[in-house]
Motif scaffolding. Structure first.
Motif, PDB file in Angstrom:
ATOM      1  N   THR A 175       0.832  -1.203   0.000  1.00 57.25           N
ATOM      2  CA  THR A 175       0.000   0.000   0.000  1.00 57.25           C
ATOM      3  C   THR A 175       0.864   1.250   0.000  1.00 57.25           C
ATOM      4  O   THR A 175       0.558   2.227  -0.702  1.00 57.25           O
ATOM      5  CB  THR A 175      -0.932   0.001   1.226  1.00 57.25           C
ATOM      6  OG1 THR A 175      -1.724  -1.187   1.206  1.00 57.25           O
ATOM      7  CG2 THR A 175      -1.841   1.216   1.224  1.00 57.25           C
ATOM      8  N   ALA A 176       1.940   1.232   0.779  1.00 58.39           N
ATOM      9  CA  ALA A 176       2.857   2.369   0.806  1.00 58.39           C
ATOM     10  C   ALA A 176       3.440   2.620  -0.580  1.00 58.39           C
ATOM     11  O   ALA A 176       3.512   3.765  -1.042  1.00 58.39           O
ATOM     12  CB  ALA A 176       3.977   2.125   1.815  1.00 58.39           C
ATOM     13  N   THR A 177       3.837   1.557  -1.262  1.00 56.71           N
ATOM     14  CA  THR A 177       4.389   1.693  -2.611  1.00 56.71           C
ATOM     15  C   THR A 177       3.354   2.242  -3.579  1.00 56.71           C
ATOM     16  O   THR A 177       3.618   3.183  -4.341  1.00 56.71           O
ATOM     17  CB  THR A 177       4.903   0.331  -3.124  1.00 56.71           C
ATOM     18  OG1 THR A 177       5.997  -0.095  -2.310  1.00 56.71           O
ATOM     19  CG2 THR A 177       5.359   0.420  -4.569  1.00 56.71           C
ATOM     20  N   ALA A 178       2.159   1.648  -3.570  1.00 55.18           N
ATOM     21  CA  ALA A 178       1.106   2.066  -4.502  1.00 55.18           C
ATOM     22  C   ALA A 178       0.739   3.532  -4.313  1.00 55.18           C
ATOM     23  O   ALA A 178       0.611   4.289  -5.290  1.00 55.18           O
ATOM     24  CB  ALA A 178      -0.128   1.180  -4.331  1.00 55.18           C
ATOM     25  N   PHE A 179       0.566   3.961  -3.066  1.00 50.57           N
ATOM     26  CA  PHE A 179       0.157   5.343  -2.832  1.00 50.57           C
ATOM     27  C   PHE A 179       1.317   6.325  -2.994  1.00 50.57           C
ATOM     28  O   PHE A 179       1.094   7.486  -3.368  1.00 50.57           O
ATOM     29  CB  PHE A 179      -0.510   5.484  -1.463  1.00 50.57           C
ATOM     30  CG  PHE A 179      -1.982   5.198  -1.515  1.00 50.57           C
ATOM     31  CD1 PHE A 179      -2.905   6.212  -1.699  1.00 50.57           C
ATOM     32  CD2 PHE A 179      -2.453   3.900  -1.428  1.00 50.57           C
ATOM     33  CE1 PHE A 179      -4.261   5.960  -1.789  1.00 50.57           C
ATOM     34  CE2 PHE A 179      -3.807   3.622  -1.505  1.00 50.57           C
ATOM     35  CZ  PHE A 179      -4.721   4.651  -1.686  1.00 50.57           C
ATOM     36  N   THR A 180       2.546   5.885  -2.742  1.00 53.59           N
ATOM     37  CA  THR A 180       3.691   6.750  -3.024  1.00 53.59           C
ATOM     38  C   THR A 180       3.790   7.015  -4.520  1.00 53.59           C
ATOM     39  O   THR A 180       3.994   8.158  -4.954  1.00 53.59           O
ATOM     40  CB  THR A 180       5.000   6.109  -2.523  1.00 53.59           C
ATOM     41  OG1 THR A 180       4.943   5.965  -1.092  1.00 53.59           O
ATOM     42  CG2 THR A 180       6.202   6.979  -2.877  1.00 53.59           C
ATOM     43  N   LEU A 181       3.621   5.960  -5.322  1.00 52.01           N
ATOM     44  CA  LEU A 181       3.648   6.126  -6.778  1.00 52.01           C
ATOM     45  C   LEU A 181       2.494   7.019  -7.256  1.00 52.01           C
ATOM     46  O   LEU A 181       2.664   7.848  -8.150  1.00 52.01           O
ATOM     47  CB  LEU A 181       3.577   4.766  -7.462  1.00 52.01           C
ATOM     48  CG  LEU A 181       4.831   3.893  -7.343  1.00 52.01           C
ATOM     49  CD1 LEU A 181       4.580   2.519  -7.946  1.00 52.01           C
ATOM     50  CD2 LEU A 181       6.023   4.553  -8.022  1.00 52.01           C
ATOM     51  N   PHE A 182       1.330   6.836  -6.658  1.00 52.21           N
ATOM     52  CA  PHE A 182       0.163   7.660  -6.996  1.00 52.21           C
ATOM     53  C   PHE A 182       0.430   9.131  -6.703  1.00 52.21           C
ATOM     54  O   PHE A 182       0.245  10.002  -7.570  1.00 52.21           O
ATOM     55  CB  PHE A 182      -1.044   7.149  -6.218  1.00 52.21           C
ATOM     56  CG  PHE A 182      -2.235   8.070  -6.203  1.00 52.21           C
ATOM     57  CD1 PHE A 182      -2.727   8.617  -7.382  1.00 52.21           C
ATOM     58  CD2 PHE A 182      -2.874   8.371  -5.010  1.00 52.21           C
ATOM     59  CE1 PHE A 182      -3.840   9.471  -7.368  1.00 52.21           C
ATOM     60  CE2 PHE A 182      -3.977   9.208  -4.989  1.00 52.21           C
ATOM     61  CZ  PHE A 182      -4.454   9.769  -6.173  1.00 52.21           C
ATOM     62  N   LEU A 183       0.883   9.421  -5.490  1.00 53.06           N
ATOM     63  CA  LEU A 183       1.115  10.817  -5.110  1.00 53.06           C
ATOM     64  C   LEU A 183       2.286  11.427  -5.880  1.00 53.06           C
ATOM     65  O   LEU A 183       2.219  12.587  -6.313  1.00 53.06           O
ATOM     66  CB  LEU A 183       1.363  10.904  -3.601  1.00 53.06           C
ATOM     67  CG  LEU A 183       0.165  10.561  -2.714  1.00 53.06           C
ATOM     68  CD1 LEU A 183       0.582  10.497  -1.257  1.00 53.06           C
ATOM     69  CD2 LEU A 183      -0.960  11.567  -2.902  1.00 53.06           C
ATOM     70  N   LEU A 184       3.346  10.658  -6.066  1.00 50.77           N
ATOM     71  CA  LEU A 184       4.502  11.157  -6.815  1.00 50.77           C
ATOM     72  C   LEU A 184       4.115  11.469  -8.260  1.00 50.77           C
ATOM     73  O   LEU A 184       4.511  12.495  -8.816  1.00 50.77           O
ATOM     74  CB  LEU A 184       5.626  10.123  -6.776  1.00 50.77           C
ATOM     75  CG  LEU A 184       6.878  10.430  -7.612  1.00 50.77           C
ATOM     76  CD1 LEU A 184       7.514  11.747  -7.182  1.00 50.77           C
ATOM     77  CD2 LEU A 184       7.880   9.282  -7.507  1.00 50.77           C
ATOM     78  N   THR A 185       3.317  10.592  -8.860  1.00 51.71           N
ATOM     79  CA  THR A 185       2.916  10.792 -10.252  1.00 51.71           C
ATOM     80  C   THR A 185       2.031  12.024 -10.406  1.00 51.71           C
ATOM     81  O   THR A 185       2.210  12.819 -11.345  1.00 51.71           O
ATOM     82  CB  THR A 185       2.172   9.556 -10.785  1.00 51.71           C
ATOM     83  OG1 THR A 185       3.017   8.403 -10.647  1.00 51.71           O
ATOM     84  CG2 THR A 185       1.819   9.730 -12.256  1.00 51.71           C
ATOM     85  N   THR A 186       1.096  12.213  -9.492  1.00 52.50           N
ATOM     86  CA  THR A 186       0.230  13.393  -9.591  1.00 52.50           C
ATOM     87  C   THR A 186       0.995  14.675  -9.250  1.00 52.50           C
ATOM     88  O   THR A 186       0.609  15.760  -9.684  1.00 52.50           O
ATOM     89  CB  THR A 186      -1.007  13.276  -8.673  1.00 52.50           C
ATOM     90  OG1 THR A 186      -0.599  12.977  -7.342  1.00 52.50           O
ATOM     91  CG2 THR A 186      -1.942  12.190  -9.171  1.00 52.50           C
ATOM     92  N   TYR A 187       2.075  14.534  -8.495  1.00 51.07           N
ATOM     93  CA  TYR A 187       2.934  15.698  -8.210  1.00 51.07           C
ATOM     94  C   TYR A 187       3.728  16.090  -9.463  1.00 51.07           C
ATOM     95  O   TYR A 187       3.843  17.274  -9.795  1.00 51.07           O
ATOM     96  CB  TYR A 187       3.893  15.374  -7.068  1.00 51.07           C
ATOM     97  CG  TYR A 187       4.849  16.491  -6.727  1.00 51.07           C
ATOM     98  CD1 TYR A 187       4.434  17.576  -5.949  1.00 51.07           C
ATOM     99  CD2 TYR A 187       6.175  16.462  -7.168  1.00 51.07           C
ATOM    100  CE1 TYR A 187       5.317  18.607  -5.634  1.00 51.07           C
ATOM    101  CE2 TYR A 187       7.051  17.491  -6.864  1.00 51.07           C
ATOM    102  CZ  TYR A 187       6.618  18.557  -6.096  1.00 51.07           C
ATOM    103  OH  TYR A 187       7.494  19.584  -5.791  1.00 51.07           O
ATOM    104  N   LEU A 188       4.248  15.072 -10.163  1.00 52.76           N
ATOM    105  CA  LEU A 188       5.039  15.324 -11.369  1.00 52.76           C
ATOM    106  C   LEU A 188       4.167  15.634 -12.586  1.00 52.76           C
ATOM    107  O   LEU A 188       4.578  16.369 -13.477  1.00 52.76           O
ATOM    108  CB  LEU A 188       5.925  14.113 -11.670  1.00 52.76           C
ATOM    109  CG  LEU A 188       7.003  13.779 -10.624  1.00 52.76           C
ATOM    110  CD1 LEU A 188       7.686  12.463 -10.969  1.00 52.76           C
ATOM    111  CD2 LEU A 188       8.029  14.904 -10.527  1.00 52.76           C
TER     112      LEU A 188
END
Length: 206
Positions: free
Chosen positions: A132-145
């Protein structure tokens, strides 16, 4: 506002983590797990078995290659998010919540727990959920970039499916998912803080 979609992603993540935490506190950790672990059939078994793989550590490799190779995004910043997320998760699992047991080892009646044939069920290091940490980190990082509606809509579906798969596969409690989302919410600001500090250090030396 350019970062509108990123802010929405953060709000959605906070809301989901708060909902999972509240559900676990009000219903009880075990009851919340059993409710979400309900058998949804053979198709769901396969969907969630394979979607869970998409939030394992190796997923950072193609993600990194695509973002750096195709979109020329900040190499160090992406690596920093990977390292911070991994360190936060593993430190919590192994040093703070090292006695946290997973559903199958928690004392729950095994006959009440839905499992998927062929999926290895783990027993320890339940909190927080690393997938879950990986999935949501990727989600937040992608929407940030990429602060746009496509990154937001695709990213939230990806994160939700990967996170839910961990409960469906009897690997984690809903509370563990909340912990994983919290790790993701910490990862990005910590990475941004480190990046800004490094930039200032480089500028002072220049």
């Amino acid at each position: 506002m350019q970062k509108k979609h990123f802010i929405i992603a953060v709000v959605l993540s906070i809301s989901l983590a708060a909902s999972l935490f509240s559900m676990s506190m009000l219903w009880g950790k075990n009851e919340a797990f059993l409710y979400l672990n309900a058998n949804l059939g053979l198709v769901a078994d396969k969907v969630f078995e394979y979607s869970s793989y998409l939030a394992e550590g190796w997923i950072w490799i193609p993600y990194f290659i695509v973002l750096v190779g195709l979109y020329k995004k900040d190499t160090a910043f992406i690596l920093m998010n990977f390292l911070v997320s991994t360190l936060l998760t593993q430190f919590a699992k192994n040093y703070i919540f090292d006695t946290a047991k997973r559903p199958m080892a928690s004392g729950l009646d095994a006959t009440q727990i839905h499992t998927v044939p062929g999926v290895e069920i783990h027993s320890l290091n339940s909190f927080p959920s690393g997938h879950t940490a990986t999935a949501f980190t990727l989600f937040l990082l992608t929407t940030y970039l990429f602060p746009n509606k496509y990154a937001l809509s695709i990213g939230i579906v990806y994160a939700l499916v990967c996170a839910y798969s961990r409960v469906y596969l009897a690997q984690h409690f809903p509370l563990d998912l909340a912990g994983g989302i919290f790790v993701a919410l910490l990862t990005l600001p910590i990475s941004i803080f480190i990046r800004e500090k490094l930039k200032k250090t480089v500028l002072r030396k220049a």
